[in-house]
Design a protein around this motif. Sequence first.
Motif, PDB file in Angstrom:
ATOM      1  N   ASN A  22       0.894  -1.266  -0.051  1.00 23.16           N
ATOM      2  CA  ASN A  22      -0.088   0.036   0.053  1.00 23.16           C
ATOM      3  C   ASN A  22       0.828   1.289   0.052  1.00 23.16           C
ATOM      4  N   GLU A  31      -0.384  -4.598   6.819  1.00 19.78           N
ATOM      5  CA  GLU A  31      -1.463  -3.615   6.841  1.00 19.78           C
ATOM      6  C   GLU A  31      -2.504  -4.147   7.936  1.00 19.78           C
ATOM      7  N   GLU A  35      -3.305  -2.089  11.455  1.00 16.90           N
ATOM      8  CA  GLU A  35      -4.632  -1.632  11.869  1.00 16.90           C
ATOM      9  C   GLU A  35      -4.820  -1.886  13.389  1.00 16.90           C
TER      10      GLU A  35
END
Length: 524
Positions: A22, A31, A35
């Motif tokens: 990303n 990712e 989070e």
Amino acid sequence: MTKGVPSVSVTYARNGSSTKSNELGMRPMQERAYEKRGEQYLLIKSPPASGKSRALMFVALDKLANQGLKQAIIVVPEKSIGSSFHDEPLSKFGFWADWTVEPNWNLCNAPGSEGGKVNAVKTFLDSDDKVLVCTHATFRFAVDKFGVEAFDDRLIAVDEFHHVSANPDNKLGAHLAALITRNKVHVVAMTGSYFRGDAEPVLMPHDEARFETVTYTYYEQLNGYKYLKQLDIGYFFYSGPYADDILKVLDPVEKTIIHIPSVNSRESTRDKHREVEHIIDELGDWQGSDPATGFQLVKIADGRVLRIADLVDDDPSKRDRVSAALKDPAQKDNRDHVDIIIALGMAKEGFDWVWCEHALTVGYRASLTEIVQIIGRATRDAPGKTLARFTNLIAEPDASEEAVTEAVNDTLKAIAASLLMEQVLAPRFNFSPKKPDSGPVEGFDYGVGGYDPDQCNIGFNEDSGQFQIEIKGLAEPKSKEAERDLSGGPERGHRRLRAEQADYRARALRRGTRTRGADPGPHG
């Protein structure tokens, strides 16, 4: 002569999703972990080669910069894995900071005694520096000497978390439990196999319940690769000395890690150095050793010269030179740096050689955890690498030997591990009750006719490998644990159960104590 026994072959879509980054330079698993960076206790369950080390870097940097933690201590099971946490220019790929470890604080590279390294931990704790990397052993001794309170307000990141056990005799597990009870640290636990071959729980239920879990499956990992498409797992019998038959399963063209048997195993000749020499003799003509790397140079029949790294040699100067050459960051992208690695206890968990195509293991392995870790050496994505293999070469049972019963049972254990591995590689299944207001879940394909509100439906998400299955009359889970088992249950529920049952039954078979109708084990 080698003989094949039941094998597993799995083919994946190779859609490239697990290798795409990303805007912050994070792959999907990283990712997903980032989070959850605000969690005090975080458990990352993700297969080898999925990027757990870098995921930890992202999380740790945020905890140090934005969550008020003083320092991060990275704890690894052996010194060689410390190289996974070397400096990384994360900002080059879009992140807001770089990962930096001062050379004197990577104690995996430090010379000297364990006592000196323990004192270095205290020096670090009293300093303003931010990151330390050390072995499980160094950390255990440091907690023994300085107490859990010395680590307050710090991140403790434990790599290869399956080394932890809830058994009171497991010092790392006991220290971790004490840190959690004191509740003044953050913990990030990382593992590719959240189960143990001895059937001991990794954490007690009340401690495990405090962890937020990030799960990334083998299916997601391999299905999303760019190059690797197929994984084969096979078992083969041999008779006589294994080195005489090894070329029947070893292709010198493939980049291979060979794990020779433990000196205490039935397959061993009790002379590990002679076994390495025998393998080299079978491969071709020895041409000497490379003075810079220590690799053995062997000319094979087609005229090529193989570069073979011997990690079995006990001479510290020789083995350290070979080990350093294998970890040389300048050679990370050089496919021709080394062709074959021969090891005994090394080059398993955390060992990073992306070019490895074949993990060849001689002798049965009693632990499914160890098998998963060894397979992980070959399941890294690399240009031109479409097939990865795990091969277990096992002594053929001989009816004339007194050990025939033990040999057969060991082989059954290996086959059972293969079948278990197929479950580890399978997609995830999520079960939900069919209700009047049920509807399609975003991202799931329900087939040609689409979602039918009047029927129970099965949807499939190809990217994640998850099935969404509606069942009429399915009772709602009454606890968070039951809810987790219904949502991707194989990760926490039946996979660990199957692993524990297989290990229990195999041990019972080896002892010769199990008969038909006997107690199948603690979970049977």
